[in-house]
Design an enzyme around this catalytic site. Structure first.
Site, PDB file in Angstrom:
ATOM      1  N   GLU A  68      21.005 -26.239  12.777  1.00  0.00           N
ATOM      2  CA  GLU A  68      21.179 -27.034  11.564  1.00  0.00           C
ATOM      3  C   GLU A  68      22.654 -27.250  11.245  1.00  0.00           C
ATOM      4  O   GLU A  68      23.034 -28.313  10.728  1.00  0.00           O
ATOM      5  CB  GLU A  68      20.450 -26.368  10.399  1.00  0.00           C
ATOM      6  N   GLN A  90      14.022 -29.638   9.192  1.00  0.00           N
ATOM      7  CA  GLN A  90      12.561 -29.532   9.281  1.00  0.00           C
ATOM      8  C   GLN A  90      11.895 -28.924   8.045  1.00  0.00           C
ATOM      9  O   GLN A  90      10.845 -29.373   7.615  1.00  0.00           O
ATOM     10  CB  GLN A  90      12.202 -28.740  10.533  1.00  0.00           C
ATOM     11  N   ALA A  92      13.339 -27.140   4.105  1.00  0.00           N
ATOM     12  CA  ALA A  92      14.517 -26.811   3.296  1.00  0.00           C
ATOM     13  C   ALA A  92      14.944 -25.366   3.508  1.00  0.00           C
ATOM     14  O   ALA A  92      16.126 -25.037   3.424  1.00  0.00           O
ATOM     15  CB  ALA A  92      14.219 -27.052   1.817  1.00  0.00           C
ATOM     16  N   HIS A 137       8.705 -21.204   4.271  1.00  0.00           N
ATOM     17  CA  HIS A 137       8.265 -22.605   4.287  1.00  0.00           C
ATOM     18  C   HIS A 137       7.913 -23.065   2.873  1.00  0.00           C
ATOM     19  O   HIS A 137       7.052 -23.905   2.681  1.00  0.00           O
ATOM     20  CB  HIS A 137       7.040 -22.798   5.184  1.00  0.00           C
TER      21      HIS A 137
HETATM   22  C1  LIG Z   1      16.505 -21.990  11.374  1.00  0.00           C
HETATM   23  C2  LIG Z   1      15.199 -22.605  11.748  1.00  0.00           C
HETATM   24  N1  LIG Z   1      15.164 -23.906  12.102  1.00  0.00           N
HETATM   25  C3  LIG Z   1      13.988 -24.494  12.400  1.00  0.00           C
HETATM   26  C4  LIG Z   1      12.826 -23.793  12.371  1.00  0.00           C
HETATM   27  C5  LIG Z   1      11.487 -24.466  12.668  1.00  0.00           C
HETATM   28  N2  LIG Z   1      10.943 -24.013  13.958  1.00  0.00           N
HETATM   29  C6  LIG Z   1      10.085 -22.974  14.023  1.00  0.00           C
HETATM   30  S1  LIG Z   1       9.682 -22.586  15.595  1.00  0.00           S
HETATM   31  C7  LIG Z   1      10.631 -23.837  16.221  1.00  0.00           C
HETATM   32  C8  LIG Z   1      10.715 -24.035  17.697  1.00  0.00           C
HETATM   33  C9  LIG Z   1      11.265 -22.856  18.407  1.00  0.00           C
HETATM   34  O1  LIG Z   1      11.159 -23.014  19.784  1.00  0.00           O
HETATM   35  P1  LIG Z   1      11.585 -21.892  20.800  1.00  0.00           P
HETATM   36  O2  LIG Z   1      12.836 -21.247  20.360  1.00  0.00           O
HETATM   37  O3  LIG Z   1      11.588 -22.480  22.154  1.00  0.00           O
HETATM   38  O4  LIG Z   1      10.453 -20.777  20.662  1.00  0.00           O
HETATM   39  P2  LIG Z   1       8.897 -20.891  21.024  1.00  0.00           P
HETATM   40  O5  LIG Z   1       8.220 -21.411  19.800  1.00  0.00           O
HETATM   41  O6  LIG Z   1       8.754 -21.779  22.179  1.00  0.00           O
HETATM   42  O7  LIG Z   1       8.465 -19.496  21.296  1.00  0.00           O
HETATM   43  C10 LIG Z   1      11.246 -24.550  15.186  1.00  0.00           C
HETATM   44  C11 LIG Z   1      12.122 -25.714  15.368  1.00  0.00           C
HETATM   45  C12 LIG Z   1      12.914 -22.432  11.992  1.00  0.00           C
HETATM   46  N3  LIG Z   1      11.822 -21.647  11.947  1.00  0.00           N
HETATM   47  N4  LIG Z   1      14.105 -21.867  11.689  1.00  0.00           N
END
Ligand SMILES: Cc1ncc(C[n+]2csc(CCOP(=O)(O)OP(=O)(O)O)c2C)c(N)n1
Ligand SMILES: [Mg+2]
Lengths: 345, 423
Positions: A68, A90, A92, A137
């Site tokens: 971010e 995605q 806040a 969330h």
């Molecule tokens: C700081 C932050 N940004 C965005 C998110 C939203 N988010 C949750 S899981 C995810 C994808 C993560 O992918 P990865 O690191 O490859 O792990 P996987 O889910 O494949 O195990 C995102 C974008 C979050 N939880 N925290």
């Protein structure tokens, strides 16, 4: 291509209205660039950017790495080039890694460069609770941004406003945080979580023009006129306020702030001077929340018109709990009791 | 907008946005994926200098071949008993995931996330690390808890936010916290656990302790600044920490290229920091175990941190909120060139003469029944929506050690509010 005049309207939910705002703006201005986690091919986890990559290409709508701070940082750099980035964060709750770039950079760029560089960035992000999202969330961090000099904060409460306000935010030459109350993406919510969800289609504010229009920033809407008290609300809480008034039969006025900062002080002042009573409502935690600022403003400007202490109805000062979500949420019970206290004081 | 380029005779710049090879409906072909041979990658000394083993960030440590035969210097030569325990732990994790996924679909809770296809990465870690070593997981390491023997029922109670939930219903499902099992409270904010693990390791080293730390994140999460903060601190202080990256190819709808995989590997991220870095077949539990064991020994010997990339595949959706058919080809899972971790270990054990189809079927049945029974017991303590299981006042506890006046007031206000409303 059929031209759709602003007068042609269609029933939209909040997501569709936001999508339409992005589409209309991108169509008009090639500088507008949408980016964020999962916003490209997939169209965003809430589908707000659906179809935009296909229509405008990957050069203008693209997925970003999960960072971010990077998202906001590159948006500042793109602004320096002359683009108008519209990044999506995605949730806040995930905006915090971007705070340094927002607070130290985007917000102060105009000031520190004496107008040489600006950051016409609109950061869109779903916020607020009511979906059993737990503490990561559900947050409402708007007061972090209203506290920062140089950032505007906008929160719509219905599809018509969402589109018009987003267009105005994108066209604004200063950084804007545009928080979307995710609980009401698909339908208005009066806080009665145990009742069936009503879709937007049944709500007059879901009639959204297909084409271009804007709702100026810093203009509140008096969504219900009344004499008994003034309720200041925004986002989901506007609907909770209206529901409470309808159920209680108390003739209160409801002001939907729409832009939190710079706030429409004239509309607030006129209303409180008329009613003499004021309730400030938000879902965010209470202490240091935006309600504290509103309460101070009302006190400073309307003190001699006030007939009762100003009440704040807010989320509690705890992280957003998962299973006790509805005990946390400032719903109809809490608001009704506050309204009665203010009326009876 | 800025003006057009000043020098029209120069090549216009072009903007590159990575695109995955396969989208919904595409035929999937991984023929050009170079797995390397099982047993082909050398095993460096645990004290090797990071600069002397850079190749390991680009190769793939593999032990099991396609017939399930173990090869090469990384073969950990585990006892059949240990192998069978690891097999059961993986089967248990998969059965648990299936049950809890269904429970969410039945409306018994709000959310769930599976680790299907990635079980080997967590189960290997639980077996390779000491019970006292501290784990800083992401949300997809339920296998650690299961293999460390944290009660399954306790995990279910957390998922249901019920009366038995040790987190008092505060956290979203799967955001476990289990100090007793050396399992740090899971955060929803990606990669925050990375520098925290390094900090634990620094503390342990600075006090002359013997415990090491390990953390996990997905390949998508390596983009976060916290990942890079962790690498810097780990390298500077030679922290006794194992930095695990689970490259399951997808981060919700974004393929690994959006996190930088087109240009390099995730293991190679460590090279620039001077961290020993390896890439391993994440669906080969023997290889996972061997590399973790190497990294743990390295950390215990004060030779510093290790970064491990596990090459694997997220066989299911990101979570119960996700529909992967919208952004990737449904053929990917079946065509995945590294197979399934449970099938591969089963095949290996059968090859050793230590297992057979009947015993496997019996294990599957035993595991399914165990999960079913645990599930019933947990549900008897309540599920998310069938009445609130926590006393309302617990909401105001643990914000601080001692409750300040404003929370006391708010707690009282909430009770009065509910009483007046007859709730
Ligand atoms: C700081 C932050 N940004 C965005 C998110 C939203 N988010 C949750 S899981 C995810 C994808 C993560 O992918 P990865 O690191 O490859 O792990 P996987 O889910 O494949 O195990 C995102 C974008 C979050 N939880 N925290
Ligand atoms: Mg991933």
């Amino acid at each position: 291509m059929s031209s759709s005049p602003a007068t042609e309207t269609r029933s939209m939910n909040m997501i569709q209205a936001i999508n339409s705002a992005l589409d209309v703006c991108m169509d008009r201005d090639p500088a507008i660039t949408v980016m964020g986690e999962d916003v490209g091919y997939f169209g965003g986890v809430f589908k707000a950017t659906e179809g935009l990559q296909k229509k405008y290409g990957k050069g203008r709508v693209f997925d970003t790495p999960i960072n971010e701070g990077g998202i906001i940082g590159v948006a500042v750099g793109m602004s320096a080039y002359g683009l108008r980035p519209v990044p999506e964060i995605q949730f806040a709750d995930y905006i915090y890694p971007g705070l340094d770039q927002l607070v130290s950079e985007a917000a102060r760029l105009r000031y520190r460069s004496a107008g040489e560089f600006t950051a016409p960035i609109t950061v869109r992000s779903p916020f607020g609770g009511g979906i059993f999202g737990g503490q990561t969330h559900s947050q409402s961090p708007e007061a972090l941004f209203t506290h920062v000099a140089g950032i505007k904060t906008v929160i719509p409460s219905n599809p018509y406003d969402a589109k018009g306000l987003l267009v105005a935010a994108i066209e604004d030459n200063d950084p804007v945080i545009f928080f979307e109350p995710k609980r009401i993406y698909n339908g208005p919510f009066d806080g009665h979580y145990d009742r069936p969800v009503t879709p937007w289609a049944k709500h007059p504010q879901s009639q959204v023009p297909e084409g271009y229009y804007r709702i100026p920033l810093s203009q509140a809407a008096v969504v219900r006129e009344g004499e008994a008290a003034t309720m200041l609300a925004y986002g989901t809480m506007v609907h909770v306020a209206l529901g409470v008034i309808e159920a209680s039969g108390i003739d209160a006025e409801v002001i939907d702030l729409r832009t939190l900062w710079p706030v429409d002080i004239e509309t607030i002042e006129a209303s409180v001077k008329k009613t003499g009573r004021c309730i400030v409502v938000h879902e965010a935690t209470r202490t240091g929340g935006f309600g504290a600022e509103l309460s101070a403003l009302v006190q400073e400007r309307c003190f001699y018109h006030l007939e009762a202490p100003i009440e704040r109805v807010t989320g509690w000062d705890t992280p957003y709990p998962h299973s006790l979500e509805w005990a946390y949420f400032p719903g109809p019970v809490r608001l009704t009791q506050a309204l009665k206290r203010v009326i009876e004081a | 907008m800025a003006e057009a380029p000043a020098a029209p005779n120069m090549t216009p710049l072009s903007f590159h946005v990575p695109e995955p090879r396969f989208r919904p409906g595409d035929a999937v072909d991984y023929a050009d994926f170079d797995r390397g041979e099982a047993g082909a990658v050398a095993r460096p000394d645990v004290a090797a200098l990071p600069a002397d083993m850079r190749g390991h960030a680009y190769s793939l440590v593999r032990v099991l071949d396609d017939e399930g035969v173990a090869h090469g210097p990384w073969n950990p030569r585990l006892s059949p008993d240990r192998l069978r325990r690891m097999l059961r732990d993986m089967a248990l994790t998969r059965a648990f995931d299936d049950r809890m996924y269904r429970a969410q679909r039945q409306g018994k809770t709000s959310f769930y996330m599976k680790c299907t296809g990635e079980e080997a990465t967590s189960i290997a870690a639980a077996h390779a690390l000491d019970r006292g070593d501290m784990c800083f997981p992401s949300y997809r390491q339920q296998g650690l808890l299961i293999a460390r023997g944290w009660p399954i029922g306790q995990m279910m109670n957390q998922i249901y936010s019920n009366a038995g939930d040790n987190l008092k219903g505060r956290q979203m499902p799967i955001m476990y916290s289990a100090r007793e099992a050396g399992f740090f409270s899971v955060s929803g904010n990606l990669t925050t656990q990375y520098p925290q693990a390094v900090g634990f390791a620094m503390a342990s080293a600075s006090r002359g302790d013997t415990r090491i730390a390990a953390c996990w994140c997905g390949e998508g999460s390596t983009a976060e600044g916290d990942f890079h903060s962790a690498c810097t601190f780990a390298a500077v202080y030679r922290a006794p920490v194992i930095l695990n990256v689970i490259n399951n190819q997808w981060a919700i709808s974004s393929f690994s290229g959006i996190a930088g995989a087109e240009a390099t590997t995730f293991a190679a991220r460590g090279i620039g920091y001077g961290i020993a870095s390896l890439r391993v077949d994440g669906n080969d539990i023997l290889a996972c175990y061997a590399v973790l064991d190497w990294a743990a020994e390295r950390a215990r010997g004060n030779h510093g941190p290790t970064l491990i990339e596990y090459f694997t595949y997220r066989a299911e959706g990101h979570s119960t909120s996700d529909d992967p058919t919208k952004y990737r080809s449904a053929e990917e899972r079946g065509a995945w060139p590294l197979g399934d971790p449970i099938v591969r270990l089963k095949q290996h054990l059968i090859g050793l003469g230590e297992w057979d189809e009947e015993r496997h079927a019996a294990m599957d049945k035993e595991v399914a029944e165990f999960i079913r029974d645990e599930g019933r017991k947990a549900e008897a303590q309540g599920t998310l929506h069938d009445g609130l299981s926590q006393p309302f006042t617990t909401m105001f506890e643990d914000v601080f050690e001692e409750q300040p006046w404003h929370l006391k007031e708010q707690s009282a206000q909430m009770q009065a509010e509910r009483k007046a409303a007859g709730i």
